[in-house]
Design a protein around this motif. Sequence first.
Motif, PDB file in Angstrom:
ATOM      1  N   UNK A   1       0.833  -1.210   0.000  1.00 13.99           N
ATOM      2  CA  UNK A   1       0.000   0.000   0.000  1.00 13.99           C
ATOM      3  C   UNK A   1       0.863   1.255   0.000  1.00 13.99           C
ATOM      4  N   UNK A   2       1.909   1.270   0.835  1.00 13.53           N
ATOM      5  CA  UNK A   2       2.818   2.416   0.885  1.00 13.53           C
ATOM      6  C   UNK A   2       3.481   2.604  -0.475  1.00 13.53           C
ATOM      7  N   UNK A   3       3.912   1.521  -1.087  1.00 16.98           N
ATOM      8  CA  UNK A   3       4.542   1.590  -2.410  1.00 16.98           C
ATOM      9  C   UNK A   3       3.584   2.174  -3.441  1.00 16.98           C
ATOM     10  N   UNK A   4       2.325   1.730  -3.439  1.00 11.85           N
ATOM     11  CA  UNK A   4       1.336   2.248  -4.383  1.00 11.85           C
ATOM     12  C   UNK A   4       1.108   3.736  -4.174  1.00 11.85           C
ATOM     13  N   UNK A   5       1.026   4.178  -2.912  1.00  6.13           N
ATOM     14  CA  UNK A   5       0.821   5.597  -2.611  1.00  6.13           C
ATOM     15  C   UNK A   5       2.009   6.421  -3.096  1.00  6.13           C
ATOM     16  N   UNK A   6       3.219   5.967  -2.776  1.00  4.28           N
ATOM     17  CA  UNK A   6       4.417   6.693  -3.195  1.00  4.28           C
ATOM     18  C   UNK A   6       4.540   6.723  -4.734  1.00  4.28           C
ATOM     19  N   UNK A   7       4.208   5.630  -5.359  1.00  2.00           N
ATOM     20  CA  UNK A   7       4.289   5.550  -6.821  1.00  2.00           C
ATOM     21  C   UNK A   7       3.316   6.514  -7.477  1.00  2.00           C
ATOM     22  N   UNK A   8       2.101   6.617  -6.921  1.00  2.00           N
ATOM     23  CA  UNK A   8       1.091   7.510  -7.507  1.00  2.00           C
ATOM     24  C   UNK A   8       1.447   8.980  -7.284  1.00  2.00           C
ATOM     25  N   UNK A   9       2.162   9.312  -6.199  1.00  2.00           N
ATOM     26  CA  UNK A   9       2.548  10.699  -5.926  1.00  2.00           C
ATOM     27  C   UNK A   9       3.689  11.163  -6.818  1.00  2.00           C
ATOM     28  N   UNK A  10       4.483  10.235  -7.341  1.00  2.00           N
ATOM     29  CA  UNK A  10       5.648  10.598  -8.155  1.00  2.00           C
ATOM     30  C   UNK A  10       5.334  10.638  -9.643  1.00  2.00           C
ATOM     31  N   UNK A  11       4.083  10.504 -10.030  1.00  2.00           N
ATOM     32  CA  UNK A  11       3.716  10.559 -11.457  1.00  2.00           C
ATOM     33  C   UNK A  11       3.512  11.964 -11.906  1.00  2.00           C
TER      34      UNK A  11
END
Length: 54
Positions: A44-54
């Motif tokens: 979940x943390x990875x998905x959140x961080x990934x979506x913020x860096x787009x």
Amino acid sequence: MGGVEGSLDDGLTKFKDNFNPTINEMIGEFDIPVYTFMYRLIQKVYEILKSKHK
């Protein structure tokens, strides 16, 4: 566990399915979480961080 074949219908894959794995489509990767709670949390943390860096 050595990965899986591309077809996912052989006997070895059926055996590995008993461990309830999450199969990621990457070259040479097969992840089996040892600590399920931590694995889900980190995913979940990875998905959140990934979506913020787009």
